[in-house]
Design a protein around this motif. Structure first.
Motif, PDB file in Angstrom:
ATOM      1  N   UNK A  99     -23.686   7.374  50.929  1.00 44.47           N
ATOM      2  CA  UNK A  99     -23.911   8.301  49.827  1.00 44.47           C
ATOM      3  C   UNK A  99     -24.016   7.501  48.532  1.00 44.47           C
ATOM      4  N   UNK A 100     -25.240   7.307  48.051  1.00 42.73           N
ATOM      5  CA  UNK A 100     -25.461   6.488  46.855  1.00 42.73           C
ATOM      6  C   UNK A 100     -24.871   7.139  45.612  1.00 42.73           C
ATOM      7  N   UNK A 101     -24.725   8.458  45.623  1.00 45.27           N
ATOM      8  CA  UNK A 101     -24.148   9.142  44.463  1.00 45.27           C
ATOM      9  C   UNK A 101     -22.663   8.855  44.304  1.00 45.27           C
ATOM     10  N   UNK A 102     -22.000   8.515  45.408  1.00 43.44           N
ATOM     11  CA  UNK A 102     -20.573   8.222  45.304  1.00 43.44           C
ATOM     12  C   UNK A 102     -20.281   6.721  45.241  1.00 43.44           C
ATOM     13  N   UNK A 103     -21.342   5.901  45.160  1.00 43.90           N
ATOM     14  CA  UNK A 103     -21.159   4.463  45.029  1.00 43.90           C
ATOM     15  C   UNK A 103     -20.478   4.174  43.691  1.00 43.90           C
ATOM     16  N   UNK A 104     -19.429   3.379  43.731  1.00 47.07           N
ATOM     17  CA  UNK A 104     -18.681   3.065  42.517  1.00 47.07           C
ATOM     18  C   UNK A 104     -19.308   1.850  41.836  1.00 47.07           C
ATOM     19  N   UNK A 105     -20.233   2.128  40.908  1.00 48.41           N
ATOM     20  CA  UNK A 105     -20.933   1.046  40.231  1.00 48.41           C
ATOM     21  C   UNK A 105     -20.042   0.327  39.221  1.00 48.41           C
ATOM     22  N   UNK A 128     -17.379   1.274  51.164  1.00 45.42           N
ATOM     23  CA  UNK A 128     -17.671   2.709  51.193  1.00 45.42           C
ATOM     24  C   UNK A 128     -18.117   3.161  52.577  1.00 45.42           C
ATOM     25  N   UNK A 129     -18.950   2.384  53.235  1.00 44.98           N
ATOM     26  CA  UNK A 129     -19.464   2.766  54.557  1.00 44.98           C
ATOM     27  C   UNK A 129     -18.362   2.863  55.600  1.00 44.98           C
ATOM     28  N   UNK A 130     -17.414   1.956  55.525  1.00 45.82           N
ATOM     29  CA  UNK A 130     -16.311   1.947  56.492  1.00 45.82           C
ATOM     30  C   UNK A 130     -15.258   2.993  56.133  1.00 45.82           C
ATOM     31  N   UNK A 131     -15.229   3.384  54.874  1.00 44.35           N
ATOM     32  CA  UNK A 131     -14.249   4.373  54.433  1.00 44.35           C
ATOM     33  C   UNK A 131     -12.917   3.765  54.046  1.00 44.35           C
ATOM     34  N   UNK A 132     -12.956   2.570  53.533  1.00 41.67           N
ATOM     35  CA  UNK A 132     -11.725   1.892  53.103  1.00 41.67           C
ATOM     36  C   UNK A 132     -11.210   2.573  51.848  1.00 41.67           C
ATOM     37  N   UNK A 133      -9.907   2.823  51.832  1.00 44.48           N
ATOM     38  CA  UNK A 133      -9.327   3.531  50.712  1.00 44.48           C
ATOM     39  C   UNK A 133      -8.093   2.901  50.115  1.00 44.48           C
ATOM     40  N   UNK A 134      -7.829   1.644  50.445  1.00 46.42           N
ATOM     41  CA  UNK A 134      -6.672   0.972  49.848  1.00 46.42           C
ATOM     42  C   UNK A 134      -6.995  -0.492  49.617  1.00 46.42           C
ATOM     43  N   UNK A 135      -6.233  -1.100  48.752  1.00 48.35           N
ATOM     44  CA  UNK A 135      -6.477  -2.510  48.446  1.00 48.35           C
ATOM     45  C   UNK A 135      -6.154  -3.401  49.637  1.00 48.35           C
ATOM     46  N   UNK A 136      -5.208  -2.992  50.475  1.00 48.27           N
ATOM     47  CA  UNK A 136      -4.849  -3.812  51.639  1.00 48.27           C
ATOM     48  C   UNK A 136      -5.993  -3.813  52.657  1.00 48.27           C
ATOM     49  N   UNK A 137      -6.563  -2.631  52.925  1.00 46.01           N
ATOM     50  CA  UNK A 137      -7.704  -2.564  53.842  1.00 46.01           C
ATOM     51  C   UNK A 137      -8.890  -3.346  53.280  1.00 46.01           C
ATOM     52  N   UNK A 138      -9.117  -3.231  51.978  1.00 44.76           N
ATOM     53  CA  UNK A 138     -10.188  -3.983  51.328  1.00 44.76           C
ATOM     54  C   UNK A 138      -9.941  -5.478  51.398  1.00 44.76           C
TER      55      UNK A 138
END
Length: 130
Positions: free
Chosen positions: A2-8, A69-79
């Protein structure tokens, strides 16, 4: 994707982080008076290398952002883990090049250190801002 939710903003901050880190990392390692001739002899001349480095910083941040974003990572540890995996993959390519004599041991260690650290940091940054 979803390009609209990409955090630029994260892409922008990641590019700036990459440049700041690169400036610190390479100036401390390569800016010393004991800088080896092998590295100086293979370095590009002129300002174009800096422009290309800036472009690569933002492209790298963009691609890490896409993966996060594609994988759905939501924390700094996962990132952080994702970024470390990216750094390991890049390091394996450098290892292959080192094994075939395409780069010196010193250049190999400098390159893998750089990529392991910066991609781990980029992953964490995008993970926390996703």
């Amino acid at each position: 994707m979803d390009w609209n939710s990409m955090n630029f903003l994260a892409v922008l901050l990641g590019g700036v982080l990459y440049m700041m880190y690169g400036g610190i990392y390479y100036s401390s390692l390569l800016g010393k008076k004991s800088r080896s001739n092998a590295i100086k002899d293979h370095q590009s001349e002129g300002p174009l290398k800096y422009l290309i480095s800036v472009i690569i910083a933002f492209i790298s941040s963009f691609f890490v952002g896409i993966l996060v974003q594609s994988i759905g990572i939501g924390s700094w540890i996962e990132g952080l883990v994702l970024g470390f995996i990216i750094g390991l993959l890049i390091s394996m390519v450098y290892l292959k090049n080192r094994l075939f004599g395409l780069m010196s041991q010193k250049a190999f260690l400098i390159a893998i250190g750089d990529h392991l650290i910066i991609f781990t940091l980029l992953g964490a940054l995008h993970g926390v801002l996703n």
